[in-house]
Design an enzyme around this catalytic site. Structure first.
Site, short mmCIF file in Angstrom:
data_model
loop_
_atom_site.label_atom_id
_atom_site.label_comp_id
_atom_site.label_asym_id
_atom_site.label_seq_id
_atom_site.Cartn_x
_atom_site.Cartn_y
_atom_site.Cartn_z
N ASP A 98 0.83 -1.21 0.00
CA ASP A 98 0.00 0.00 0.00
C ASP A 98 0.87 1.26 0.00
O ASP A 98 1.94 1.27 -0.60
CB ASP A 98 -0.93 -0.04 1.22
CG ASP A 98 -2.29 0.60 0.94
OD1 ASP A 98 -2.34 1.83 0.92
OD2 ASP A 98 -3.27 -0.14 0.74
N HIS B 168 -3.74 5.68 3.95
CA HIS B 168 -4.45 4.50 3.44
C HIS B 168 -3.80 3.20 3.89
O HIS B 168 -4.47 2.26 4.34
CB HIS B 168 -4.51 4.58 1.92
CG HIS B 168 -5.44 3.61 1.26
ND1 HIS B 168 -5.02 2.38 0.79
CD2 HIS B 168 -6.76 3.69 1.00
CE1 HIS B 168 -6.05 1.75 0.25
NE2 HIS B 168 -7.12 2.52 0.38
N SER C 264 -11.22 -1.34 -0.50
CA SER C 264 -9.91 -1.28 0.14
C SER C 264 -10.00 -1.66 1.61
O SER C 264 -9.07 -2.22 2.18
CB SER C 264 -9.35 0.14 0.06
OG SER C 264 -8.75 0.38 -1.19
#
Length: 419
Positions: free
Chosen positions: A158, A191, A366
């Site tokens: 990520d 994220h 996600s």
């Protein structure tokens, strides 16, 4: 001259094959086994040098003659069997989302900081850990299991990870960056930290509420997405090869690029997924967030549309398909949902440099993907004798059927951990 990388699939990688490729294309290939912190793919690849990812039968080259590559593919005696231009991937699966986030970012962050400051004044730290569970963890059965993922290596591929987050202090976390000029242990997007928290976090230090799935898994971080939330085929392949070399058992990829109706999966990622399984590693990828349900569902994105990579759709707290979650519209050519997981109002860790409190609610496939990665780690702890492919089958077998929802949208159902 602008860099234009090609991802090339080889039939095999014996020394004779590699020498013939080097001779034909007049370049030098470096095996990924010789890469290190100081000797990295993005520093090596140019018009005279390529990198062979030893675990994947894939090489990456730059500024090649496309006609020559095509001729090599059409030559039956040549070891090159497929090539494609590098493409760009994004967190949450949609370029539009990334663009929208660029509007009034500073204004949005200021409002979040003000809100989190007010919340911090109101929240008192508990005298002891209460171990209440976030809704998503309850939905997948984590409130009834004693499994923790102990001994299982889990990799989050990520935007990096905030190693200073208080919930992870004291844990040994290994990582590597595959983005030039950006460190893996700082997450300027948030994220990756959010996904890592869902997959392998534990409890909030302020409220004692649990938000992580496999709290004792060995967490590894592969920064394959830049600080703006984007990455490329070469950075992702590079990261997967590294994770496999580290004997990682499960890789969570909350990233995607949209595909068209009837578009076939990429042979590159199909091979990458197969090679991972051959190395006892399971790749799990987000189905993508390109849909506008119920009117406009969109097909499962790449790389989740590969048969050898597990595709994860998202549901909300009412057990409905999330409005943004992509579905198996391309089932005939490739691209189905294997399982679904909570992907709406998911609370997890977030860099304190971005949000004072250190947590955030987010939506997306996600967010669903690391739920599944964490559950897989728990099954790998329980069934240590099973292969990654066998664990995949166990996961699908134990999934909970959701009444009224289509296989196209949720696959085998909501993932469950069963002792």
């Amino acid at each position: 001259m602008k860099s234009e990388k090609y991802i090339v699939l080889l039939e095999n990688q014996d020394s004779k094959t590699l020498k013939s490729v080097e001779k034909e294309f007049q370049l030098k290939l470096t095996s990924s086994e010789f890469l290190s912190k100081d000797n990295r793919s993005f520093d090596l690849i140019d018009d005279k040098n390529g990198v062979l990812y030893k675990n994947l039968n894939v090489m990456v080259v730059d500024k090649m003659d496309e006609d020559q590559l095509m001729s090599a593919v059409n030559d039956g005696s040549n070891p090159i069997i497929h090539f494609e231009k590098e493409r760009t991937f994004y967190i949450d699966g949609a370029l539009e989302i990334v663009k929208s986030l660029q509007v009034s970012v500073s204004e949005m962050e200021q409002k979040l900081l003000e809100l989190e400051t007010e919340l911090k004044k109101k929240v008192k730290k508990p005298s002891k850990v209460t171990t209440d569970f976030e809704w998503g963890l309850k939905a997948v059965g984590l409130d009834t299991t004693q499994l923790t993922g102990k001994g299982v290596d889990l990799c989050i591929l990520d935007t990096g990870f905030d190693v200073t987050h208080p919930d992870f202090l004291g844990r040994t976390i290994e990582g590597k960056s595959f983005i030039s000029g950006e460190a893996w242990d700082i997450d300027l997007k948030g994220h990756g930290t959010h996904c890592a928290g869902t997959a392998a976090g534990n409890v909030r230090l302020d409220t004692g509420k649990r938000y992580g799935s496999a709290k004792n898994a060995n967490l590894k971080i592969a920064k394959a997405l830049a600080n703006d939330g984007s990455g490329t085929t070469s950075s992702i392949v590079d990261a997967i090869d590294w994770a496999i070399s580290k004997k990682v058992r499960v890789i969570s990829m909350s990233l995607s690029a949209p595909v068209q109706l009837n578009e076939a999966p990429s042979p590159i990622f199909e091979m990458v997924g197969k090679k991972a399984l051959d190395n006892n590693c399971l790749l799990i990828a987000a189905a993508g967030n390109d849909s506008q349900r119920p009117a406009l569902p969109q097909p499962v994105s790449i790389p989740a549309n590969s048969e050898s990579i597990m595709a994860v759709g998202a549901i909300d707290g009412q057990m409905r398909v999330a409005t943004f979650s992509n579905g198996g519209l391309n089932a005939a050519t490739g691209g189905v949902i294997n399982v679904c997981a909570p992907g709406v109002d998911v609370l997890s860790s977030f860099p304190k440099s971005l949000v004072v409190e250190g947590y955030m609610l987010k939506n997306g496939t996600s967010m669903a993907t690391p739920h599944v990665a964490g559950i897989v780690a728990l099954y790998m702890e329980k069934y240590r004798h099973l292969t990654a492919l066998e664990i995949w089958k166990v996961l699908e077998k134990n999934a909970r059927l959701l009444e009224g929802l289509k296989y196209r949208d949720v696959g085998n159902g909501l993932v469950q951990i069963k002792d």
